[in-house]
Each structure stands twice: as structure tokens, then as C-alpha cells.
Design a protein around this motif. Structure first.
Motif, PDB file in Angstrom:
ATOM      1  N   GLN A 135       0.826  -1.205   0.000  1.00  0.00           N
ATOM      2  CA  GLN A 135       0.000   0.000   0.000  1.00  0.00           C
ATOM      3  C   GLN A 135       0.863   1.259   0.000  1.00  0.00           C
ATOM      4  O   GLN A 135       0.580   2.214  -0.727  1.00  0.00           O
ATOM      5  N   LEU A 136       1.941   1.236   0.796  1.00  0.00           N
ATOM      6  CA  LEU A 136       2.840   2.374   0.819  1.00  0.00           C
ATOM      7  C   LEU A 136       3.549   2.541  -0.525  1.00  0.00           C
ATOM      8  O   LEU A 136       3.812   3.658  -0.966  1.00  0.00           O
ATOM      9  N   GLY A 137       3.836   1.422  -1.169  1.00  0.00           N
ATOM     10  CA  GLY A 137       4.492   1.471  -2.468  1.00  0.00           C
ATOM     11  C   GLY A 137       3.653   2.157  -3.534  1.00  0.00           C
ATOM     12  O   GLY A 137       4.196   2.740  -4.479  1.00  0.00           O
ATOM     13  N   THR A 138       2.336   2.128  -3.390  1.00  0.00           N
ATOM     14  CA  THR A 138       1.487   2.796  -4.383  1.00  0.00           C
ATOM     15  C   THR A 138       1.712   4.304  -4.368  1.00  0.00           C
ATOM     16  O   THR A 138       1.566   4.972  -5.395  1.00  0.00           O
ATOM     17  N   TYR A 139       2.104   4.857  -3.208  1.00  0.00           N
ATOM     18  CA  TYR A 139       2.381   6.295  -3.145  1.00  0.00           C
ATOM     19  C   TYR A 139       3.640   6.647  -3.932  1.00  0.00           C
ATOM     20  O   TYR A 139       3.805   7.788  -4.368  1.00  0.00           O
ATOM     21  N   PRO A 143       2.069   9.296  -6.985  1.00  0.00           N
ATOM     22  CA  PRO A 143       2.186  10.274  -5.887  1.00  0.00           C
ATOM     23  C   PRO A 143       0.850  10.922  -5.552  1.00  0.00           C
ATOM     24  O   PRO A 143       0.062  11.258  -6.439  1.00  0.00           O
ATOM     25  N   GLN A 144       0.601  11.084  -4.252  1.00  0.00           N
ATOM     26  CA  GLN A 144      -0.599  11.734  -3.761  1.00  0.00           C
ATOM     27  C   GLN A 144      -0.203  12.865  -2.820  1.00  0.00           C
ATOM     28  O   GLN A 144       0.820  12.785  -2.129  1.00  0.00           O
ATOM     29  N   ALA A 145      -1.008  13.899  -2.795  1.00  0.00           N
ATOM     30  CA  ALA A 145      -0.677  15.095  -2.029  1.00  0.00           C
ATOM     31  C   ALA A 145      -0.482  14.790  -0.548  1.00  0.00           C
ATOM     32  O   ALA A 145       0.363  15.400   0.114  1.00  0.00           O
ATOM     33  N   PRO A 174      12.532   6.841  -7.059  1.00  0.00           N
ATOM     34  CA  PRO A 174      11.637   7.501  -6.097  1.00  0.00           C
ATOM     35  C   PRO A 174      12.337   7.659  -4.757  1.00  0.00           C
ATOM     36  O   PRO A 174      13.170   6.825  -4.380  1.00  0.00           O
ATOM     37  N   ILE A 175      12.021   8.716  -4.039  1.00  0.00           N
ATOM     38  CA  ILE A 175      12.665   9.007  -2.754  1.00  0.00           C
ATOM     39  C   ILE A 175      11.648   8.887  -1.627  1.00  0.00           C
ATOM     40  O   ILE A 175      10.560   9.463  -1.695  1.00  0.00           O
TER      41      ILE A 175
END
Length: 210
Positions: A135-139, A143-145, A174-175
Motif C-alpha cells: 500500500q505504501l508502495g502505491t504512493y 504520488p498523492q498530495a 523515487p525518494i
């Protein structure tokens, strides 16, 4: 880019055993959606609609396959849709031929499940933690605000990718930025580093900045 090698995609439908399955297909997104329609209400899903069976514009494609099946009373029917990529047309055709059989798709799920159990054991992860890392990887991919810096901070940034080089960060990945104010967060840091290893093993390399 000019130096990149071409990739071939395949999308195949495996119908239920013992039932004839006339497959329809559509590769044009415009034809799939229909005039003045969007993905929430595409013309292809209208009751009497049929897929055109034609090749659309390659710059705006869609993978769409359809097959009508009959579900018996109190029964069940299984179909499988498989999507894959290959580095040659011949390899893509072999994959399509393989996954045209329902048992091949079912076997792939079984092997994936077994491989995943071994990997979780190796990383000392539970399935729940792995799901949280996914789930965290989807960010990172989308990218979401809510998972980015404040808007004011982003507006103040006037440096490009080269501004990261002085810190030993290439900027090609990605960082994940982690801010901590107390040593109590050691366990959280371990979680992030474990997530980084999990992502890397699944083809999502990232840079973690603490």
C-alpha cells in the motif's frame, strides 16, 4: 527513447473447460469508451454492445477481451485474464499460447503463492506487513498530495535533479523521506528499511533518506 528496446504486450482470455467461448476483442480506447462517454460508463458495456474486433490507434490503445459464458444454477464458472510483457513477438505469442489454457493460469497462481511464502519467510515478514508495504508502495508509483511535502515547500523549490547530487542521491529513483526527532523511532526506521528491501525485491528500487 531511441536506445530503448521494444516491449511486446499480450492479453489473453482462458475460458471455462467444456464451454465454447467466442472471444471478442477491442484495441481502440475511443471505440471502447464510445462517443461522449468515459471509463465509468463505456459503450462497450451496454447490453447489446459487441467489441469491434479491429486494431485501433497504437498511441491510445486498450486491452479488452470478452466471452459470454453460462453459469448453471447454484454453480460456478471460472475464466482467467492474463496480461504479460515480453522482449519479442515470438515470446509474447508463446506466453499467450501457454495462458490460453485455464490450468496454466491456475498453476501460475499456485506457484506465485508458494514463492511468496518463501520470500516472506526469508524477509521475516507477515502477510499483513507485506500488504502494508504494498500500500505504501502505491504512493511511490502514483504520488498523492497527502504523502508529499507541503505545497508551500514544493513551490519554494527551484532546484532540479542535480540539486540532489551533493547529497549522494541520484534522483533517478523515487525518494522516501523519513523525518525523526527522537531515538524512540528506531523501530519505525527498521520498518522503512525492511520495506525498502521488499520493494527492491519486487522491482521497485527506491532511495531512503532519513
Amino acid at each position: 527513447e531511441p536506445h530503448q528496446l521494444p516491449l511486446w504486450g499480450m492479453h489473453v482470455l482462458a475460458g471455462p473447460a467444456g464451454q465454447p467461448c467466442e472471444v471478442e476483442y477491442e484495441t481502440s480506447r475511443a471505440a471502447f469508451l464510445g462517443r461522449n462517454r468515459d471509463e465509468h460508463d463505456p459503450a462497450a458495456l451496454l447490453p447489446q454492445a459487441r467489441l469491434t474486433g479491429t486494431v485501433g490507434g497504437v498511441l491510445d490503445p486498450v486491452f479488452s477481451l470478452r466471452c459470454k459464458v453460462t453459469v448453471p444454477p447454484r454453480g460456478a464458472v471460472t475464466v482467467a485474464f492474463s496480461t504479460g510483457v515480453a522482449d519479442s513477438r515470438e515470446s509474447a505469442m508463446r506466453l499467450a499460447d501457454q495462458y490460453h489454457e485455464l490450468r496454466s493460469a491456475q498453476r501460475a497462481f499456485e506457484l506465485a503463492w508458494a514463492f511468496n511464502q518463501v520470500q516472506l519467510q526469508h524477509l521475516h515478514l507477515t502477510a499483513r506487513r507485506a500488504q502494508r508495504f504494498q500500500q505504501l508502495g502505491t504512493y511511490l508509483l502514483f504520488p498523492q498530495a497527502t504523502a508529499r511535502g507541503g505545497e508551500a515547500s514544493l513551490r519554494q523549490n527551484r532546484q532540479g535533479q542535480s540539486g540532489l547530487w551533493r547529497y549522494g542521491i541520484s534522483g533517478d529513483r523515487p525518494i522516501v523521506l523519513v523525518k525523526i526527532a527522537d531515538a524512540e523511532y528506531r523501530d519505525f526506521i527498521r520498518d522503512v528499511l525492511q520495506a525498502r528491501e521488499y520493494w527492491d525485491r519486487h522491482g521497485l528500487p527506491v532511495d531512503v533518506v532519513i
